[in-house]
Design an enzyme around this catalytic site. Structure first.
Site, PDB file in Angstrom:
ATOM      1  N   HIS A   1     -19.620  -8.501  -0.692  1.00 32.22           N
ATOM      2  CA  HIS A   1     -20.431  -7.562  -0.182  1.00 32.22           C
ATOM      3  C   HIS A   1     -21.475  -7.200  -1.275  1.00 32.22           C
ATOM      4  CE1 HIS A   1     -17.574  -6.113   2.962  1.00 32.22           C
ATOM      5  NE2 HIS A   1     -16.718  -6.672   2.205  1.00 32.22           N
TER       6      HIS A   1
ATOM      7  N   HIS B   1     -14.171  -7.891   9.744  1.00 32.00           N
ATOM      8  CA  HIS B   1     -13.165  -7.668   8.841  1.00 32.00           C
ATOM      9  C   HIS B   1     -12.023  -7.249  10.006  1.00 32.00           C
ATOM     10  CE1 HIS B   1     -15.826  -7.388   5.592  1.00 32.00           C
ATOM     11  NE2 HIS B   1     -14.842  -6.975   4.772  1.00 32.00           N
TER      12      HIS B   1
ATOM     13  N   GLU C   1      -6.954  -6.395   7.236  1.00 35.40           N
ATOM     14  CA  GLU C   1      -6.939  -6.073   5.760  1.00 35.40           C
ATOM     15  C   GLU C   1      -5.622  -4.863   5.579  1.00 35.40           C
ATOM     16  OE1 GLU C   1     -10.511  -4.342   4.378  1.00 35.40           O
ATOM     17  OE2 GLU C   1     -10.054  -4.747   2.138  1.00 35.40           O
TER      18      GLU C   1
ATOM     19  N   ASP D   1     -14.795 -10.698  -2.442  1.00 37.50           N
ATOM     20  CA  ASP D   1     -15.126  -9.456  -1.568  1.00 37.50           C
ATOM     21  C   ASP D   1     -15.995  -8.643  -2.340  1.00 37.50           C
ATOM     22  OD1 ASP D   1     -14.501  -7.634   0.268  1.00 37.50           O
ATOM     23  OD2 ASP D   1     -12.562  -7.320  -0.069  1.00 37.50           O
ATOM     24  N   ASP D   2     -15.554  -7.688  -3.440  1.00 34.86           N
ATOM     25  CA  ASP D   2     -16.161  -6.696  -4.240  1.00 34.86           C
ATOM     26  C   ASP D   2     -15.801  -7.081  -5.603  1.00 34.86           C
ATOM     27  OD1 ASP D   2     -17.209  -4.845  -1.846  1.00 34.86           O
ATOM     28  OD2 ASP D   2     -15.184  -5.314  -1.633  1.00 34.86           O
TER      29      ASP D   2
HETATM   30  N1  HPA Z   1     -13.105  -3.772   3.104  1.00 35.62           N
HETATM   31  C1  HPA Z   1     -13.548  -3.097   4.074  1.00 35.62           C
HETATM   32  N2  HPA Z   1     -14.802  -2.631   4.084  1.00 35.62           N
HETATM   33  C2  HPA Z   1     -15.661  -2.846   2.760  1.00 35.62           C
HETATM   34  C3  HPA Z   1     -14.871  -3.689   2.030  1.00 35.62           C
HETATM   35  C4  HPA Z   1     -13.729  -4.054   2.107  1.00 35.62           C
HETATM   36  O1  HPA Z   1     -12.921  -4.806   1.064  1.00 35.62           O
HETATM   37  N3  HPA Z   1     -16.081  -3.697   0.836  1.00 35.62           N
HETATM   38  C5  HPA Z   1     -17.034  -3.148   1.241  1.00 35.62           C
HETATM   39  N4  HPA Z   1     -16.732  -2.420   2.447  1.00 35.62           N
HETATM   40 ZN    ZN Z   2     -14.749  -7.227   2.470  1.00 33.53          ZN
END
Ligand code: HPA
Ligand code: ZN
Length: 341
Positions: free
Chosen positions: A22, A200, A203, A281-282
């Site tokens: 992201h 997604h 998770e 991811d972030d």
């Molecule tokens: N999961 C879901 N949404 C998100 C994430 C994540 O890790 N990072 C930014 N938006």
């Molecule tokens: Zn993500």
């Protein structure tokens, strides 16, 4: 036999792609504070250390609350350019050759930032990155699943003039309480308009979420999908249909899905024949960029040279490159491992 240092060195040098990233999640505290000053946006932090002290997440939602707070400092096309350019420099240092980053336009348009400034800033940096660093790209626009589906339709409409630079749509933000069925219509329209699709799933949601995401949204790959491993029939389906999972171990640990990378099922996924890929991811929030995720997987899961070869191949197999481009990248990967004994 290679020791872990030699394996991390191979992971750094091997050609690879990053498919779950992201852009807003690359906002480092220093840049957050710089942009807050540049745009005169008040923030509750005065030092980078103070921002980092807020990185205590109890789950996805507590992370998202801080993520959206940080996003508030981004206002101009130049901000989106600078954010993207900083990520590209990091990715290049980690030996990344191709990226398919996400961005969250609704997190900006709902604050009054024009869609064109967001996309324009990101794409100008991606083009520079391709020219100067040789990193190729496809851009993925995510819908925020905690917002109403009608807002996603509006965002899809805004993206139509940008089909030359936006390859795919995705779905992110709060998974629990926002099932895939909510977005069946907008994903169907996106496909009809020529976009590729990802989402997604699994998770924080269970394996049923992954299954229903495949059945209702017909996506080409699943972002995360870690809960799939609890359902052997689903694993069989992922393998049989070649549906890739974009796996982010440091993210999963930071958000409490696993006590440590040691508990993460990435290695079992690879051994089961799932097209698993490794991603960050972030990275600003989760303790590391792509190579940090490789290092953790090598050190804590004992991944070996063959696993790295598979992960490098999978990263291109799972991408939205054309068949000819994939063949060329896979040949590069194989050539790299052939001379890397
Ligand atoms: N999961 C879901 N949404 C998100 C994430 C994540 O890790 N990072 C930014 N938006
Ligand atoms: Zn993500």
């Amino acid at each position: 036999m290679h020791d872990t240092t030699a394996l991390v060195d191979i992971a750094a040098r091997m050609p690879k792609a990053e498919l779950h990233l992201h852009l807003e999640g690359t906002l480092e505290p220093e840049m957050l504070l710089d942009l807050a000053r540049r745009n005169a946006v008040p923030v509750r932090f005065s030092t980078a250390d103070e921002v980092r002290q807020a990185y205590e997440f109890t789950g996805l939602q507590s992370f998202l609350d801080l993520y959206y707070e940080g996003i508030g400092v981004m206002r101009t096309a130049q901000d989106f350019h600078d954010l993207t350019a900083a990520y590209l420099r990091r990715a290049s240092a980690d030996g990344v050759r191709h990226i398919e980053p996400f961005f969250d336009p609704q997190a900006h348009t709902r604050r009054g930032v024009p869609f064109d400034d967001v996309v324009g800033g990101i794409v100008s940096a991606l083009r520079e990155g391709e020219r100067e660093l040789g990193i190729t790209w496809r851009l993925v626009m995510c819908f925020l699943r905690d917002l109403p589906a009608i807002d996603a339709f509006e965002t899809l409409g805004q993206a139509l003039p940008y089909r030359d630079v936006i390859t795919a749509v995705g779905l992110d933000s709060s998974e629990i309480g926002n099932p895939p069925e909510k977005f069946e219509g907008v994903f169907s329209l996106a496909r009809a308009e020529g976009f590729q699709t990802v989402s997604h799933a699994g998770e924080e949601g269970d394996a049923g979420h992954v299954r229903r995401t495949l059945d209702t949204l017909h996506v080409s790959r699943i972002d995360h999908g870690v809960s799939s491993m609890t359902d052997p029939a689903l694993v069989e389906r992922l393998v049989a249909e070649g549906i890739p999972l974009t796996i982010c171990p440091l993210s999963n640990v930071k958000l409490g899905g696993f006590a440590s990378v040691r508990e993460h099922p990435l290695r079992e996924m690879l051994d089961a024949g799932i097209v698993a890929t490794l991603n960050s991811d972030d990275p600003a929030y989760f303790g590391g960029y792509l190579l940090d995720n490789y290092r953790a997987a090598i050190e804590e899961l004992g991944l070996g040279r063959d696993h790295l070869h598979t992960l490098a191949r999978n990263s291109f197999e799972a991408s939205f490159l054309t068949a000819a481009e994939k063949d060329a990248r896979l040949a590069e990967v194989d050539a790299f491992f052939a001379q890397e004994c």
